[in-house]
Design a protein around this motif. Structure first.
Motif, PDB file in Angstrom:
ATOM      1  N   ALA A 179       0.839  -1.200   0.000  1.00 53.31           N
ATOM      2  CA  ALA A 179       0.000   0.000   0.000  1.00 53.31           C
ATOM      3  C   ALA A 179       0.876   1.253   0.000  1.00 53.31           C
ATOM      4  O   ALA A 179       0.639   2.198  -0.759  1.00 53.31           O
ATOM      5  N   ALA A 180       1.918   1.242   0.826  1.00 51.49           N
ATOM      6  CA  ALA A 180       2.837   2.385   0.890  1.00 51.49           C
ATOM      7  C   ALA A 180       3.550   2.587  -0.435  1.00 51.49           C
ATOM      8  O   ALA A 180       3.697   3.716  -0.909  1.00 51.49           O
ATOM      9  N   ALA A 181       3.983   1.502  -1.055  1.00 54.19           N
ATOM     10  CA  ALA A 181       4.674   1.599  -2.344  1.00 54.19           C
ATOM     11  C   ALA A 181       3.724   2.119  -3.424  1.00 54.19           C
ATOM     12  O   ALA A 181       4.121   2.927  -4.270  1.00 54.19           O
ATOM     13  N   THR A 182       2.486   1.695  -3.382  1.00 54.03           N
ATOM     14  CA  THR A 182       1.499   2.157  -4.364  1.00 54.03           C
ATOM     15  C   THR A 182       1.242   3.646  -4.196  1.00 54.03           C
ATOM     16  O   THR A 182       1.226   4.400  -5.178  1.00 54.03           O
ATOM     17  N   VAL A 183       1.057   4.080  -2.959  1.00 51.75           N
ATOM     18  CA  VAL A 183       0.831   5.504  -2.709  1.00 51.75           C
ATOM     19  C   VAL A 183       2.044   6.310  -3.160  1.00 51.75           C
ATOM     20  O   VAL A 183       1.910   7.348  -3.810  1.00 51.75           O
ATOM     21  N   THR A 184       3.232   5.829  -2.850  1.00 47.26           N
ATOM     22  CA  THR A 184       4.452   6.525  -3.263  1.00 47.26           C
ATOM     23  C   THR A 184       4.524   6.657  -4.777  1.00 47.26           C
ATOM     24  O   THR A 184       4.874   7.716  -5.305  1.00 47.26           O
ATOM     25  N   ALA A 185       4.160   5.600  -5.495  1.00 52.20           N
ATOM     26  CA  ALA A 185       4.208   5.626  -6.958  1.00 52.20           C
ATOM     27  C   ALA A 185       3.173   6.583  -7.544  1.00 52.20           C
ATOM     28  O   ALA A 185       3.415   7.187  -8.590  1.00 52.20           O
ATOM     29  N   GLU A 225      10.980   7.610  -9.476  1.00 47.03           N
ATOM     30  CA  GLU A 225      11.008   8.480  -8.296  1.00 47.03           C
ATOM     31  C   GLU A 225      10.673   7.696  -7.036  1.00 47.03           C
ATOM     32  O   GLU A 225      11.306   7.862  -5.996  1.00 47.03           O
ATOM     33  N   ALA A 226       9.657   6.846  -7.120  1.00 50.40           N
ATOM     34  CA  ALA A 226       9.280   6.022  -5.969  1.00 50.40           C
ATOM     35  C   ALA A 226      10.423   5.085  -5.593  1.00 50.40           C
ATOM     36  O   ALA A 226      10.745   4.925  -4.415  1.00 50.40           O
ATOM     37  N   MET A 265       6.582  -5.449  -9.477  1.00 51.06           N
ATOM     38  CA  MET A 265       5.781  -5.428  -8.249  1.00 51.06           C
ATOM     39  C   MET A 265       4.685  -4.372  -8.344  1.00 51.06           C
ATOM     40  O   MET A 265       3.555  -4.603  -7.920  1.00 51.06           O
ATOM     41  N   MET A 266       4.985  -3.230  -8.932  1.00 50.26           N
ATOM     42  CA  MET A 266       4.048  -2.122  -8.968  1.00 50.26           C
ATOM     43  C   MET A 266       3.013  -2.236 -10.082  1.00 50.26           C
ATOM     44  O   MET A 266       2.015  -1.533 -10.061  1.00 50.26           O
ATOM     45  N   LEU A 267       3.241  -3.107 -11.063  1.00 48.74           N
ATOM     46  CA  LEU A 267       2.296  -3.207 -12.190  1.00 48.74           C
ATOM     47  C   LEU A 267       1.312  -4.319 -12.028  1.00 48.74           C
ATOM     48  O   LEU A 267       1.069  -4.953 -11.151  1.00 48.74           O
TER      49      LEU A 267
END
Length: 140
Positions: free
Chosen positions: A43-49, A81-82, A138-140
């Protein structure tokens, strides 16, 4: 109903406290309410992205840009950036230690062992760290 109003309605579902921003915790709660699992780290990584202004939250503009898909180049730049926020000393990878440090900055208390497990889920080459390409998967 026009698209913008639909986006606003969905955004408000995620924005549980009504402050006009979606936090990692709110994202996690909403996803879980839909019957899916989302770890605090994911969740944190998604928000950061998704966070364009770097305030650690997803504003309505960030949300619309994400939903509408934007240009691939813009997505790639956002992910870079993330990624930079999670890596340490420009090492080119996210280590369990750097992940732990970033999560603690976001208010998440995790152990090195927990961070190793999180990284192992997306560590495609088994080297114990995440490269940008692995982070992107991971993010996609």
């Amino acid at each position: 109903m026009d698209k913008l109003r639909q986006y606003e309605r969905v955004f408000k579902q995620f924005d549980e406290n009504g402050d006009g921003k979606i936090s990692a915790w709110e994202l996690q709660q909403c996803v879980e309410a839909m019957g899916e699992e989302l770890s605090a780290a994911d969740a944190a990584a998604t928000v950061t992205a998704m966070d364009a202004d770097g305030d650690g939250m997803v504003g309505f503009d960030d949300f619309v840009r994400f939903v509408e898909g934007g240009k691939e180049e813009e997505k790639e730049n956002d992910l870079k950036e993330a990624f930079k926020m999670y890596e340490m000393e420009e090492s080119g990878c996210i280590t369990p230690r750097s992940l732990k440090m970033m999560l603690s900055r976001l208010g998440e208390s995790t152990s090195i062992d927990e961070c190793e497990v999180m990284i192992a889920r997306f560590d495609l080459d088994g080297d114990g760290v995440l490269t940008f390409d692995e982070f992107k998967v991971m993010m996609l």
